[in-house]
Design a protein around this motif. Structure first.
Motif, short mmCIF file in Angstrom:
data_model
loop_
_atom_site.label_atom_id
_atom_site.label_comp_id
_atom_site.label_asym_id
_atom_site.label_seq_id
_atom_site.Cartn_x
_atom_site.Cartn_y
_atom_site.Cartn_z
N ILE A 1 0.82 -1.14 -0.04
CA ILE A 1 0.15 0.04 -0.23
C ILE A 1 0.89 1.75 -0.14
CG2 ILE A 1 -1.75 0.89 1.00
CD1 ILE A 1 -2.90 -1.34 0.47
N PRO A 2 0.69 2.19 -0.82
CA PRO A 2 1.78 3.57 -0.92
C PRO A 2 1.14 4.49 0.10
CG PRO A 2 0.33 3.28 -2.66
CD PRO A 2 0.05 2.18 -2.21
N ALA A 3 2.45 5.32 0.69
CA ALA A 3 2.18 6.41 1.10
C ALA A 3 0.94 7.67 0.65
CB ALA A 3 3.49 7.14 1.06
N GLY A 4 0.26 7.24 1.30
CA GLY A 4 -1.06 8.63 0.83
C GLY A 4 -2.56 8.12 0.70
N VAL A 5 -2.84 6.84 0.78
CA VAL A 5 -3.56 6.07 0.63
C VAL A 5 -4.53 6.41 1.55
CG1 VAL A 5 -4.84 3.67 0.39
CG2 VAL A 5 -3.08 4.83 -1.13
N SER A 6 -6.07 6.02 1.86
CA SER A 6 -6.32 6.48 3.26
C SER A 6 -7.05 5.43 3.72
CB SER A 6 -7.44 7.81 3.27
OG SER A 6 -8.52 7.25 2.34
N PHE A 7 -7.28 5.49 4.74
CA PHE A 7 -8.23 3.90 5.53
C PHE A 7 -9.01 3.94 4.95
CE2 PHE A 7 -10.46 1.01 8.58
CZ PHE A 7 -8.78 0.60 8.80
#
Length: 486
Positions: free
Chosen positions: A450-456
């Protein structure tokens, strides 16, 4: 003649080969033992009927298995059970643990502890001889506690890894056979005519802040997993453990670890074998999703009294949602026993006629700075009836939380005064309630790609905790600290 015997099989360092454990359990099963326990000093305990005892003794002797029906030879305990899976130091590894344990070619009469100074999963000072790693590679602090005392003193020198067994034996002979108890006379007796590889010990060991890791269920480390097994009643089915041994041998796992929390840790589980382990857990109806506060208890061996009190208190904690994070608890029902805990419950008779206790009350203590490795106890309340005990422990837990909050606030205030910071907008985080793993969208989840910036909210529905595989729906939203003020 006694109807039952309590048999102890010591597991030095809490490390047991799968083949040895399988042999012990098979012989126990033939002696009609169906449940076993693990002790606070990482040993195996079983109760054997007197009619079966002579056959078990004969079988143990034929297989060269050492056992006891008394407590003459306490087990050596170590922090190896947390090696790799929890926080560890810079130089202590599996090979060093085995190097030290191989030096004990005799059965110690003193309690020996081997501890990594960077962990808090296993106790430092519950032994009579406490070896703790120093910042200097391959050299150890030595803390000596004479038998049946709370007096602790540091050995003047750091001891080299390869000399630990020899030093331990020399101290034991001087302390027990020659009755040297004071620091100066003991040091003189041990070093007279003997030489050890040492370095000066110029300061005391720096104790880490206590933090009990979540040690149950499947947890990933590197490309493999470890499995922690805990039982509420401390009883492990022999049939279940035999199936565990069979699976270990089939999947090339050579050893198991026993912890001071009376649980078992199995390391080195390959991802391809996870389904096999799940099937064994399902076959024996083993649950691995207990609350973290339930795992933070240590009770005495050979008694159910402490376990019953633990369950009574836990029910109160669950009902009142008591916060116990950062604490561990010990229950002492016998005056000369020793348990590990930052909060200690001591049971004592209010009225006693001979050996008969007519009414029991409880005294409540906490350790210095709530660190369970401290040898200093402060009394919080005394003479409590059982019905009043849970509320007073809850009050003590709140006292601890308030103190930590005050210390944190003071630290943040000092940092704020030192340098003004820019106020940033921090997105909420989400935390697994089982193992406390945090999902922070600023960093994503590398293990799950899961890359950075993906909200929960935008995580896939099938997303699970990267540590313990709990489903996404179990996560709870929490406020994250601003990194600018940390």
């Amino acid at each position: 003649m006694r109807d039952y015997y309590t048999v102890t099989v010591n597991i030095p360092g809490g490390i047991v080969s799968v083949g040895t454990l399988q042999t012990v359990l098979s012989l126990a099963y033939e002696a009609r033992v169906r449940q076993v326990r693990f002790g606070a000093r990482q040993q195996l305990l079983m109760t054997v009927h007197y009619e079966d005892m002579r056959w078990l003794e004969k079988d143990f002797k034929q297989h060269g298995i050492r056992y006891e029906t008394t407590s003459r030879f306490p087990n050596i305990i170590s922090s190896y059970c947390g090696e790799d899976v929890f926080k560890t130091g810079a130089w202590l590894r599996e090979s060093e643990y085995h190097t030290v344990l191989d030096q004990f070619d005799y059965q110690p009469r003193l309690k020996v502890n081997l501890s990594d100074a960077n962990q808090s999963f296993t106790p430092f000072f519950t032994g009579n001889l406490n070896f703790i790693t120093s910042p200097e590679p391959h050299f150890w602090y030595v803390y000596v506690r004479p038998k049946q005392t709370n007096r602790l003193f540091r050995w003047p020198e750091l001891i080299y890894t390869n000399d630990i067994g020899r030093l331990a034996k020399a101290i034991e002979e001087s302390m027990l056979d020659q009755e040297h108890q004071s620091e100066d006379t003991l040091y003189s007796a041990v070093t007279n005519g003997r030489s050890f590889i040492t370095q000066p010990a110029t300061q005391d060991v720096d104790l880490p802040e206590f933090s009990l890791p979540y040690y149950e269920g499947f947890n990933r480390y590197g490309h493999r997993s470890w499995l922690g097994l805990y039982r509420r009643d401390e009883q492990f089915s022999v049939a279940f453990l035999l199936d565990i041994c069979t699976l270990c041998l089939a999947t090339r796992i050579g050893e198991l670890c026993v912890t001071p929390w009376k649980s078992v840790i199995i390391k080195g589980i390959e991802e391809k074998d996870r389904a096999k382990w799940s099937r064994v857990l399902g076959k024996h109806n083993i649950n691995v999703r207990h609350a973290a506060n339930e795992l933070a208890w240590q009770t005495e061996d050979h008694t159910d009294d402490g376990t019953r009190l633990k369950h009574f208190l836990i029910r109160y904690f669950e009902k009142n949602d008591t916060r116990t994070f950062g604490l561990c608890f010990g229950v002492q029902t016998r005056p000369k026993s020793e348990v590990f805990g930052s909060i200690l419950v001591r049971k004592r008779p209010l009225l006693q006629l001979g050996q008969l206790a007519l009414l029991s009350v409880y005294d409540l203590y906490y350790t210095e700075n709530f660190n369970p490795n401290s040898r200093t106890y402060h009394r919080f309340e005394k003479g409590l009836l059982k019905i009043h005990l849970p509320a007073q422990i809850d009050r003590l837990c709140r006292t601890y939380s308030s103190r930590r909050l005050r210390e944190t606030s003071e630290a943040l205030s000092v940092r704020s005064e030192e340098s003004p910071v820019q106020i940033l907008s921090v997105p909420p985080g989400h935390q697994c309630p089982h193992c406390f793993t945090l999902y922070d969208e600023r960093y994503g989840d590398v293990l799950s790609d899961i890359p950075a910036g993906v909200s929960f909210d935008n995580l896939p529905d099938g997303y699970t905790c990267p540590t313990c595989d709990a489903p996404k729906t179990d996560f709870v939203a929490i406020a994250l600290p601003d990194p600018a003020v940390l």
